[in-house]
Design an enzyme around this catalytic site. Structure first.
Site, PDB file in Angstrom:
ATOM      1  N   TYR A 150       0.856  -1.205   0.000  1.00  0.00           N
ATOM      2  CA  TYR A 150       0.000   0.000   0.000  1.00  0.00           C
ATOM      3  C   TYR A 150       0.887   1.248   0.000  1.00  0.00           C
ATOM      4  CZ  TYR A 150      -3.412   3.477   1.709  1.00  0.00           C
ATOM      5  OH  TYR A 150      -4.197   4.589   1.870  1.00  0.00           O
TER       6      TYR A 150
HETATM    7  N1  NAP Z   1      -9.798   6.459   5.095  1.00  0.00           N
HETATM    8  C1  NAP Z   1      -8.550   6.703   5.464  1.00  0.00           C
HETATM    9  O1  NAP Z   1      -8.190   6.665   6.670  1.00  0.00           O
HETATM   10  C2  NAP Z   1      -7.531   7.085   4.425  1.00  0.00           C
HETATM   11  C3  NAP Z   1      -6.292   7.616   4.858  1.00  0.00           C
HETATM   12  C4  NAP Z   1      -5.341   7.958   3.908  1.00  0.00           C
HETATM   13  C5  NAP Z   1      -5.604   7.800   2.556  1.00  0.00           C
HETATM   14  N2  NAP Z   1      -6.814   7.293   2.160  1.00  0.00           N
HETATM   15  C6  NAP Z   1      -7.046   7.151   0.713  1.00  0.00           C
HETATM   16  O2  NAP Z   1      -8.249   7.828   0.396  1.00  0.00           O
HETATM   17  C7  NAP Z   1      -8.885   7.174  -0.705  1.00  0.00           C
HETATM   18  C8  NAP Z   1     -10.329   6.841  -0.314  1.00  0.00           C
HETATM   19  O3  NAP Z   1     -10.295   6.028   0.846  1.00  0.00           O
HETATM   20  P1  NAP Z   1     -11.642   5.675   1.639  1.00  0.00           P
HETATM   21  O4  NAP Z   1     -11.231   5.309   3.008  1.00  0.00           O
HETATM   22  O5  NAP Z   1     -12.650   6.734   1.396  1.00  0.00           O
HETATM   23  O6  NAP Z   1     -12.060   4.339   0.862  1.00  0.00           O
HETATM   24  P2  NAP Z   1     -13.390   3.453   0.949  1.00  0.00           P
HETATM   25  O7  NAP Z   1     -14.334   3.969   1.967  1.00  0.00           O
HETATM   26  O8  NAP Z   1     -12.916   2.040   1.058  1.00  0.00           O
HETATM   27  O9  NAP Z   1     -13.997   3.680  -0.517  1.00  0.00           O
HETATM   28  C9  NAP Z   1     -13.199   3.279  -1.604  1.00  0.00           C
HETATM   29  C10 NAP Z   1     -13.765   3.827  -2.895  1.00  0.00           C
HETATM   30  O10 NAP Z   1     -12.893   3.389  -3.955  1.00  0.00           O
HETATM   31  C11 NAP Z   1     -13.643   2.592  -4.849  1.00  0.00           C
HETATM   32  N3  NAP Z   1     -12.863   1.461  -5.349  1.00  0.00           N
HETATM   33  C12 NAP Z   1     -12.167   0.548  -4.619  1.00  0.00           C
HETATM   34  N4  NAP Z   1     -11.657  -0.388  -5.439  1.00  0.00           N
HETATM   35  C13 NAP Z   1     -12.065  -0.072  -6.685  1.00  0.00           C
HETATM   36  C14 NAP Z   1     -11.883  -0.669  -7.958  1.00  0.00           C
HETATM   37  N5  NAP Z   1     -11.210  -1.814  -8.133  1.00  0.00           N
HETATM   38  N6  NAP Z   1     -12.432  -0.068  -9.044  1.00  0.00           N
HETATM   39  C15 NAP Z   1     -13.153   1.049  -8.885  1.00  0.00           C
HETATM   40  N7  NAP Z   1     -13.375   1.669  -7.722  1.00  0.00           N
HETATM   41  C16 NAP Z   1     -12.821   1.109  -6.632  1.00  0.00           C
HETATM   42  C17 NAP Z   1     -14.853   2.097  -4.093  1.00  0.00           C
HETATM   43  O11 NAP Z   1     -15.882   1.831  -5.025  1.00  0.00           O
HETATM   44  P3  NAP Z   1     -17.040   0.708  -4.778  1.00  0.00           P
HETATM   45  O12 NAP Z   1     -17.405   0.795  -3.307  1.00  0.00           O
HETATM   46  O13 NAP Z   1     -18.138   1.155  -5.685  1.00  0.00           O
HETATM   47  O14 NAP Z   1     -16.436  -0.596  -5.131  1.00  0.00           O
HETATM   48  C18 NAP Z   1     -15.161   3.290  -3.186  1.00  0.00           C
HETATM   49  O15 NAP Z   1     -15.892   4.271  -3.880  1.00  0.00           O
HETATM   50  C19 NAP Z   1      -8.035   5.937  -1.008  1.00  0.00           C
HETATM   51  O16 NAP Z   1      -7.164   6.238  -2.080  1.00  0.00           O
HETATM   52  C20 NAP Z   1      -7.239   5.717   0.272  1.00  0.00           C
HETATM   53  O17 NAP Z   1      -6.020   5.059   0.031  1.00  0.00           O
HETATM   54  C21 NAP Z   1      -7.774   6.931   3.057  1.00  0.00           C
END
Ligand code: NAP
Length: 246
Positions: A150
């Site tokens: 990651y």
């Molecule tokens: N949350 C945190 O603490 C955090 C911290 C640092 C960075 N981030 C980054 O922020 C971003 C969003 O994170 P989040 O926590 O909001 O994620 P999340 O709640 O898991 O949501 C992930 C999103 O990405 C989409 N996605 C995942 N795999 C996919 C695929 N194969 N093809 C198309 N769409 C895909 C999902 O779509 P579907 O649900 O429709 O499949 C969903 O809309 C990510 O890049 C993550 O690395 C998050």
């Protein structure tokens, strides 16, 4: 160019940070092309944006598949803003990380942004303006005993951010990244359940980030208010606890 005439492709809007970004940009008059895999949650978001007076449409694509990524770029057409938000994070030690998991991290977190920028940024450059925002993560710069792939996928995204700034900024396209600290989303909630609040204890503020707080940073970066910010990573993490005197 007025804000009202701008169009943004935001990936991963069916949950978490991407959903908040889509709502925030739409609330600021930007037409949103909302992406994800789940068409039901995608159309709910489009309805929600319309109910708030905004404009959005949903395009489904699995970013693991390069052809689907390129089809997404085609379906988006000419956009002024690209937010590469969709991401996967499967925290496992290296020996327990499968080939599939390795490939999924690189495909979704690194290759999909690469292909979308390749398809969409040159067209922004031709029109002389645009903004690309990549959502990175603390893991890009902070090593940890789990989640090495990651971190590697996001570290690659950060150097791509800086490379793309050199490539496209002379043509008026700014490229930046946002690095959120732990944020309350569908993904982190599924992973940690009730323990999610503990994530907030690791920052100076003492509470976990909310998706809307990250969306506000993205909104700032796509605005002319941030016109002097380019090729950099904005950290939004509540404050680094190592700043405290030891
Ligand atoms: N949350 C945190 O603490 C955090 C911290 C640092 C960075 N981030 C980054 O922020 C971003 C969003 O994170 P989040 O926590 O909001 O994620 P999340 O709640 O898991 O949501 C992930 C999103 O990405 C989409 N996605 C995942 N795999 C996919 C695929 N194969 N093809 C198309 N769409 C895909 C999902 O779509 P579907 O649900 O429709 O499949 C969903 O809309 C990510 O890049 C993550 O690395 C998050």
């Amino acid at each position: 160019m007025t804000q009202a005439s701008r169009t943004a492709l935001v990936t991963g809007t069916t949950a978490g940070i991407g959903r908040a970004v889509a709502l925030e940009l739409a609330a600021n008059g930007i037409e949103v092309i909302a992406h994800g895999r789940d068409t039901e949650r995608g159309s709910q978001l489009v309805k929600e944006i319309a109910a708030q007076g905004g404009t959005a449409r949903f395009v489904a694509a699995d970013l693991v598949d390069a052809d689907e990524v390129l089809a997404l770029a085609d379906a988006a057409g000419d956009v002024d803003i690209l937010v590469n938000n969709a991401g996967v994070y499967e925290f496992a030690p290296t020996a327990a990380t499968s080939v599939d998991s390795f490939d999924r991290h690189i495909a979704v977190n690194t290759r999909a942004p690469f292909l979308l920028v390749g398809a969409l940024a040159p067209r922004m450059a031709e029109r002389g303006h645009g903004a690309v925002i990549n959502i990175s993560a603390t893991a890009a710069t902070s090593p940890a005993p789990v989640g090495a792939v990651y971190g590697a996928s996001k570290a690659a995204l950060e150097i791509l951010t800086r490379s793309w700034a050199t490539e496209f900024s002379p043509s008026g396209v700014r490229v930046n990244a946002v690095s959120p600290g732990p944020t309350r989303t569908a993904g982190t909630t599924a992973m940690l359940g009730e323990n999610i609040e503990l994530l907030g204890k690791a920052n100076l503020r003492g509470t976990i980030g909310e998706p809307e707080e990250i969306a506000k940073v993205v909104q700032f970066l796509v605005n002319t208010d941030s016109s002097y910010i380019n090729g950099t990573v904005i950290v939004a993490n509540g404050g680094d606890p190592t700043l405290l005197p030891g």
